[in-house]
Structures are given as C-alpha cells and as structure tokens.
Design an enzyme around this catalytic site. Sequence first.
Site, mmCIF file in Angstrom:
data_model
loop_
_atom_site.group_PDB
_atom_site.id
_atom_site.type_symbol
_atom_site.label_atom_id
_atom_site.label_comp_id
_atom_site.label_asym_id
_atom_site.label_seq_id
_atom_site.Cartn_x
_atom_site.Cartn_y
_atom_site.Cartn_z
ATOM 1 N N CYS A 185 0.812 -1.080 0.090
ATOM 2 C CA CYS A 185 0.036 -0.071 0.042
ATOM 3 C C CYS A 185 0.891 1.278 -0.007
ATOM 4 O O CYS A 185 2.140 1.188 0.080
ATOM 5 C CB CYS A 185 -0.949 -0.007 0.956
ATOM 6 S SG CYS A 185 -0.089 -0.104 2.768
ATOM 7 N N HIS A 186 0.543 2.574 -0.184
ATOM 8 C CA HIS A 186 0.907 3.659 -0.292
ATOM 9 C C HIS A 186 0.412 4.767 0.652
ATOM 10 O O HIS A 186 -0.710 4.637 0.890
ATOM 11 C CB HIS A 186 0.965 4.087 -1.602
ATOM 12 C CG HIS A 186 1.335 3.032 -2.700
ATOM 13 N ND1 HIS A 186 2.668 2.768 -2.903
ATOM 14 C CD2 HIS A 186 0.623 2.484 -3.551
ATOM 15 C CE1 HIS A 186 2.688 1.875 -3.776
ATOM 16 N NE2 HIS A 186 1.501 1.486 -4.274
ATOM 17 N N SER B 257 5.824 6.606 -6.300
ATOM 18 C CA SER B 257 6.447 7.253 -7.312
ATOM 19 C C SER B 257 6.405 8.638 -7.237
ATOM 20 O O SER B 257 7.306 9.603 -7.624
ATOM 21 C CB SER B 257 6.405 6.774 -8.783
ATOM 22 O OG SER B 257 5.161 6.892 -9.313
ATOM 23 N N ARG C 177 6.040 5.009 -17.780
ATOM 24 C CA ARG C 177 5.087 6.167 -17.739
ATOM 25 C C ARG C 177 5.234 6.781 -16.344
ATOM 26 O O ARG C 177 4.476 7.616 -15.974
ATOM 27 C CB ARG C 177 3.543 5.381 -17.915
ATOM 28 C CG ARG C 177 3.331 4.360 -16.910
ATOM 29 C CD ARG C 177 1.998 4.003 -17.150
ATOM 30 N NE ARG C 177 1.638 2.663 -16.526
ATOM 31 C CZ ARG C 177 1.240 2.803 -15.204
ATOM 32 N NH1 ARG C 177 1.036 3.913 -14.773
ATOM 33 N NH2 ARG C 177 1.000 1.633 -14.559
ATOM 34 N N HIS D 156 3.067 -7.274 -8.310
ATOM 35 C CA HIS D 156 1.905 -7.706 -9.289
ATOM 36 C C HIS D 156 2.186 -8.406 -10.429
ATOM 37 O O HIS D 156 1.693 -8.333 -11.521
ATOM 38 C CB HIS D 156 1.268 -6.257 -9.875
ATOM 39 C CG HIS D 156 1.349 -5.007 -8.701
ATOM 40 N ND1 HIS D 156 0.965 -5.371 -7.368
ATOM 41 C CD2 HIS D 156 1.467 -3.771 -9.000
ATOM 42 C CE1 HIS D 156 1.030 -4.197 -6.983
ATOM 43 N NE2 HIS D 156 1.591 -3.336 -7.576
ATOM 44 N N ASP E 118 -2.903 -2.316 -2.493
ATOM 45 C CA ASP E 118 -2.435 -1.274 -3.319
ATOM 46 C C ASP E 118 -3.256 -0.117 -3.260
ATOM 47 O O ASP E 118 -3.249 0.986 -4.033
ATOM 48 C CB ASP E 118 -2.417 -1.533 -4.940
ATOM 49 C CG ASP E 118 -1.805 -0.590 -6.040
ATOM 50 O OD1 ASP E 118 -0.641 -0.328 -5.511
ATOM 51 O OD2 ASP E 118 -2.380 -0.202 -6.936
#
Length: 295
Positions: free
Chosen positions: A27-28, A72, A125, A176, A244
């Site tokens: 998770c973030h 990111s 990306r 993932h 996630d």
Amino acid sequence: MRRIRSWHHAPSAPRFKPPPGAVDAHCHVFGPKAQFPFSPKAKYHPEDAGPDDLFALRDQLGFTRNVIVQASCHGTDNRATLHAIAKSQGRARGIAVVDPDITDADLDELNAAGIRGIRFNFLKRLVDDAPKDQFLVLAERVRRLDWHVVIYFEAELLSELTPFMEAIQTVIVIDHMGRPDVSEGPDGPDMRAFRDFLGNHPNVWTKVSCAERLSKQGPPFNDFVAAVSPLVEAFPDRVLWGSDWPHPNMQDAIPDDGALVDLIPRIAPTPGLQRKLLIDNPMRLYWPAEGLPSQ
C-alpha cells in the site's frame, strides 16, 4: 498539475475475514502535500491520502499490519512513508526508493525507521530513468541490512530483465507478478513465463495483487482468479498480497477495497494457503525478529 483521487470514499466491508495478524503487504501514502511535497519529476499529483486514512482502512478490512511502499510521486524523498511508519505503533514497515549515491549512514537510518527494502521501478510512464548498473550496486549494498529488492515492470520486460535479476544476490519481490495478461488464463504466455521464472529462481517472490489493474473483465475479476490461483498453489511460500491502496492512477475505475479483499479466498482457497499469503510470508520478510504468531 491537477490533483486526482483514485480511492473509494466508502469501501464495502469484506465478507472474508482475514486471519488475526494478517498483513496488507503493498500500500502507499500520499502526502499530505503541505508537509511532504511531491517530487518535481512526479507524473501525477494525487489528493492527500495519509496514514490516518490508511490505518482506518486497515482496521475496516480486518488487517493487522501494513507494508508501505514508497510512491513514485514522492520520488526518493521517503519522508511521507517514514511518517506513516512512525505513526503505526510498530504495525507498519516500509519499502524505500533511494538515490544511488545514498550513504551507508542514511541507509542505517532508514533501517532503524522501519524500512526493509528498496524498490526499482521500470515503468516508463512513471519514471524517467532506471539505471540497471546503479541498481545492482544498491542491491549489493543493502544485503548487509538483510533487505530485499522490490522490482516493478511489465510482462514484456521479463526476458530482458532476467539477467539483471539473476545478478541480484538477495531476495527479490516482483510487484503484481510483472503485470501479466491474465485474460489469457493460467497457461497463457505471460503467466506460463512468469511461473517458469519463479520455478527457476528460488530467491524470487511475488505479490499476487492488483486484480483491478490486471483484469480485463472487471468485477468479479474471474480472469484474474483463474490465472493467479494456480501460481499461489505452486509457490505458497513466496507469495504476498496487498491492497495497493490508494490505487495510484485508478481515478477512472476506482476499485472497492472490500471487494478486493474478497478475492483472497478465491486465489488462496484453504486456510493454510491464506495463512502463508497473509501472515507467514510477510512476517518472514518484514518482522522476522517477532517470529510467526501461533495458529
């Protein structure tokens, strides 16, 4: 840059009850931006999604611990992740993104603060540069801390990245499953290649996560379940699961976190597999000194 929200304001309560001690291993946190600004290189600017929201969701979904992966959008400034770990009362660990020239003293500080690995991102990306030579040096430097390396890539890069990963002499965790095409089923070329890769590299683990990104069918994600459940059965000691949250860049198809949790018994159908996926495996990586909780 417009700020975006990619997470559900009112996720459902899952029908599946995770076993006591379960770990959300991916998770973030985002910001809060006023305290922890985004990187000048960030490709997206999310709305704030801080530790209070993360831990409230953890409790709602029935989990005990979190592994917070540096997002990111924050680049190599790990302060938001470290802030969340510090607020967790020992119930969170982290994965950092670091500059190649980071000092050993700074790595030691990250370790003391709860970081247990570093992440290498190969999604063009999301990042502008992914220097393999510098990454290999970093991977070797963190071995003394018993850290592992998390690698994020897309399926078409698996063959190209295999020599790079073979040069890493520590545990590797693939985010993932390297984003395979799950619509082709468990014996489709992407899943078959990834299972073969895991079979040939015993130091490589994977997160069996992100049905909301990988499924072409959408809820109830039957294509994801069909493709991934054989992998969990084949490698029960090297799989992790993560929500996630807050689902970076999913603003056009915001997932229901409760529904994602309800996929767990479909990909890990027995209590034994569920325990390995949610407790035994993440505890071995992130809280090894605590041992495994009794069944």
